[in-house]
Motif scaffolding. Structure first.
Motif, PDB file in Angstrom:
ATOM      1  N   ARG A   9       0.828  -1.204   0.000  1.00 29.60           N
ATOM      2  CA  ARG A   9       0.000   0.000   0.000  1.00 29.60           C
ATOM      3  C   ARG A   9       0.865   1.257   0.000  1.00 29.60           C
ATOM      4  N   GLY A  10       1.984   1.216   0.715  1.00 26.46           N
ATOM      5  CA  GLY A  10       2.909   2.343   0.709  1.00 26.46           C
ATOM      6  C   GLY A  10       3.510   2.566  -0.668  1.00 26.46           C
ATOM      7  N   PHE A  11       3.868   1.482  -1.342  1.00 31.43           N
ATOM      8  CA  PHE A  11       4.380   1.578  -2.716  1.00 31.43           C
ATOM      9  C   PHE A  11       3.343   2.262  -3.622  1.00 31.43           C
ATOM     10  N   LEU A  12       2.093   1.845  -3.505  1.00 32.04           N
ATOM     11  CA  LEU A  12       1.041   2.401  -4.358  1.00 32.04           C
ATOM     12  C   LEU A  12       0.827   3.889  -4.091  1.00 32.04           C
ATOM     13  N   ARG A  13       0.863   4.294  -2.801  1.00 32.32           N
ATOM     14  CA  ARG A  13       0.736   5.724  -2.481  1.00 32.32           C
ATOM     15  C   ARG A  13       1.906   6.508  -3.064  1.00 32.32           C
ATOM     16  N   ALA A  14       3.117   5.969  -2.948  1.00 30.38           N
ATOM     17  CA  ALA A  14       4.301   6.648  -3.491  1.00 30.38           C
ATOM     18  C   ALA A  14       4.238   6.734  -5.014  1.00 30.38           C
ATOM     19  N   LEU A  15       3.763   5.680  -5.658  1.00 30.74           N
ATOM     20  CA  LEU A  15       3.651   5.682  -7.121  1.00 30.74           C
ATOM     21  C   LEU A  15       2.552   6.617  -7.609  1.00 30.74           C
ATOM     22  N   GLU A  16       1.497   6.796  -6.822  1.00 36.08           N
ATOM     23  CA  GLU A  16       0.460   7.757  -7.217  1.00 36.08           C
ATOM     24  C   GLU A  16       0.992   9.180  -7.173  1.00 36.08           C
ATOM     25  N   ARG A  17       1.894   9.450  -6.247  1.00 37.03           N
ATOM     26  CA  ARG A  17       2.514  10.783  -6.180  1.00 37.03           C
ATOM     27  C   ARG A  17       3.522  10.981  -7.298  1.00 37.03           C
ATOM     28  N   ASP A  18       4.301   9.919  -7.609  1.00 35.42           N
ATOM     29  CA  ASP A  18       5.347  10.002  -8.636  1.00 35.42           C
ATOM     30  C   ASP A  18       5.471   8.642  -9.313  1.00 35.42           C
ATOM     31  N   ALA A  19       4.839   8.508 -10.481  1.00 31.55           N
ATOM     32  CA  ALA A  19       4.815   7.228 -11.186  1.00 31.55           C
ATOM     33  C   ALA A  19       6.188   6.832 -11.716  1.00 31.55           C
ATOM     34  N   GLN A  20       7.147   7.756 -11.716  1.00 25.88           N
ATOM     35  CA  GLN A  20       8.480   7.461 -12.246  1.00 25.88           C
ATOM     36  C   GLN A  20       9.491   7.117 -11.163  1.00 25.88           C
ATOM     37  N   ILE A  21       9.055   7.020  -9.919  1.00 21.70           N
ATOM     38  CA  ILE A  21       9.983   6.705  -8.843  1.00 21.70           C
ATOM     39  C   ILE A  21      10.615   5.334  -9.099  1.00 21.70           C
ATOM     40  N   SER A  22      11.887   5.231  -8.840  1.00 17.43           N
ATOM     41  CA  SER A  22      12.613   3.986  -9.139  1.00 17.43           C
ATOM     42  C   SER A  22      12.411   2.955  -8.034  1.00 17.43           C
ATOM     43  N   ALA A  23      12.684   1.705  -8.380  1.00 16.28           N
ATOM     44  CA  ALA A  23      12.608   0.627  -7.391  1.00 16.28           C
ATOM     45  C   ALA A  23      13.620   0.872  -6.281  1.00 16.28           C
ATOM     46  N   GLY A  24      14.786   1.403  -6.635  1.00 12.24           N
ATOM     47  CA  GLY A  24      15.798   1.703  -5.621  1.00 12.24           C
ATOM     48  C   GLY A  24      15.311   2.747  -4.630  1.00 12.24           C
ATOM     49  N   ALA A  25      14.679   3.806  -5.136  1.00 12.05           N
ATOM     50  CA  ALA A  25      14.155   4.859  -4.257  1.00 12.05           C
ATOM     51  C   ALA A  25      13.029   4.318  -3.385  1.00 12.05           C
ATOM     52  N   LEU A  26      12.167   3.482  -3.959  1.00  9.67           N
ATOM     53  CA  LEU A  26      11.103   2.866  -3.160  1.00  9.67           C
ATOM     54  C   LEU A  26      11.703   1.977  -2.069  1.00  9.67           C
ATOM     55  N   GLY A  27      12.713   1.205  -2.446  1.00  9.08           N
ATOM     56  CA  GLY A  27      13.363   0.337  -1.471  1.00  9.08           C
ATOM     57  C   GLY A  27      13.950   1.132  -0.310  1.00  9.08           C
ATOM     58  N   ARG A  28      14.643   2.223  -0.623  1.00  8.27           N
ATOM     59  CA  ARG A  28      15.217   3.057   0.438  1.00  8.27           C
ATOM     60  C   ARG A  28      14.126   3.637   1.333  1.00  8.27           C
ATOM     61  N   GLN A  29      13.033   4.053   0.720  1.00 10.40           N
ATOM     62  CA  GLN A  29      11.936   4.660   1.474  1.00 10.40           C
ATOM     63  C   GLN A  29      11.272   3.664   2.412  1.00 10.40           C
ATOM     64  N   PHE A  30      11.234   2.388   2.028  1.00 11.68           N
ATOM     65  CA  PHE A  30      10.525   1.387   2.820  1.00 11.68           C
ATOM     66  C   PHE A  30      11.438   0.342   3.447  1.00 11.68           C
ATOM     67  N   GLY A  31      12.738   0.610   3.447  1.00 14.99           N
ATOM     68  CA  GLY A  31      13.675  -0.290   4.114  1.00 14.99           C
ATOM     69  C   GLY A  31      13.899  -1.609   3.411  1.00 14.99           C
ATOM     70  N   LEU A  32      13.827  -1.627   2.086  1.00 14.95           N
ATOM     71  CA  LEU A  32      14.054  -2.839   1.298  1.00 14.95           C
ATOM     72  C   LEU A  32      15.227  -2.620   0.359  1.00 14.95           C
ATOM     73  N   SER A  33      15.807  -3.713  -0.093  1.00 10.16           N
ATOM     74  CA  SER A  33      16.839  -3.609  -1.118  1.00 10.16           C
ATOM     75  C   SER A  33      16.182  -3.282  -2.453  1.00 10.16           C
ATOM     76  N   GLN A  34      16.971  -2.803  -3.408  1.00  6.80           N
ATOM     77  CA  GLN A  34      16.440  -2.498  -4.737  1.00  6.80           C
ATOM     78  C   GLN A  34      15.837  -3.738  -5.389  1.00  6.80           C
ATOM     79  N   PRO A  35      16.521  -4.918  -5.339  1.00  6.24           N
ATOM     80  CA  PRO A  35      15.911  -6.110  -5.952  1.00  6.24           C
ATOM     81  C   PRO A  35      14.596  -6.523  -5.284  1.00  6.24           C
ATOM     82  N   ALA A  36      14.501  -6.382  -3.959  1.00  4.19           N
ATOM     83  CA  ALA A  36      13.265  -6.749  -3.261  1.00  4.19           C
ATOM     84  C   ALA A  36      12.134  -5.796  -3.659  1.00  4.19           C
ATOM     85  N   ALA A  37      12.438  -4.515  -3.767  1.00  5.74           N
ATOM     86  CA  ALA A  37      11.431  -3.537  -4.197  1.00  5.74           C
ATOM     87  C   ALA A  37      11.014  -3.817  -5.634  1.00  5.74           C
ATOM     88  N   TRP A  38      11.973  -4.132  -6.489  1.00  3.73           N
ATOM     89  CA  TRP A  38      11.674  -4.441  -7.886  1.00  3.73           C
ATOM     90  C   TRP A  38      10.758  -5.655  -7.992  1.00  3.73           C
TER      91      TRP A  38
END
Length: 151
Positions: A9-38
């Motif tokens: 749900r946090g990923f979806l809220r972040a993507l609604e604000r910025d659909a171009q946010i990278s998996a790496g940035a999402l991972g950092r924001q939610f405490g996950l590695s880039q591959p786990a976020a991807w």
């Protein structure tokens, strides 16, 4: 329907604000590695929760200063199929959205025009000549105070 956890749900809220946010940035924001976020993003896309990404253009900056919402009532439902009307109205570039609705009208259209005279041209030459069009009601948008937000 897919079961979503708090991170999804946090990923979806972040993507609604910025659909171009990278998996790496999402991972950092939610405490996950880039591959786990991807992998999470991939799972959400494959499940159909994320259906795509959309670019939000400033219509006024592009010269389209008028937005009009049209309620369209078809004159004769039996003689013209809904598919024929939908196919024809979707071919008009100024028509931004076509919504089949229940109520006083059969369809709700969002039309972008350069100005009121441009809208009048679109209405007279394109929309009113569509198959089956009966009554049409126009509402000019004065301002848009709230944009669609998170579900």
């Amino acid at each position: 329907m897919m079961d979503l956890d708090e991170i999804d749900r946090g990923f979806l809220r972040a993507l609604e604000r910025d659909a171009q946010i990278s998996a790496g940035a999402l991972g950092r924001q939610f405490g996950l590695s880039q591959p786990a976020a991807w992998r999470r993003l991939k799972r959400l896309r494959e499940a159909g929760v994320i259906a795509g990404a959309r670019l939000d253009l400033d219509r006024a900056a592009l010269g389209f200063g008028v937005t009009v919402f049209l309620g369209v009532k078809l004159a004769t439902k039996g003689r013209v199929s809904l598919e024929d009307f939908e196919r024809a109205v979707c071919a008009i570039p100024e028509v931004q959205t076509v919504e089949h609705v229940l109520g006083m009208y059969d369809y709700r259209l969002r039309v972008a025009a350069r100005d009121l005279s441009d809208f009048e041209r679109v209405l007279r030459r394109r929309i009113m000549t569509l198959p089956g069009v009966g009554n049409v009601e126009a509402n000019v948008m004065l301002s848009e105070e709230r944009r669609p937000g998170p579900i």
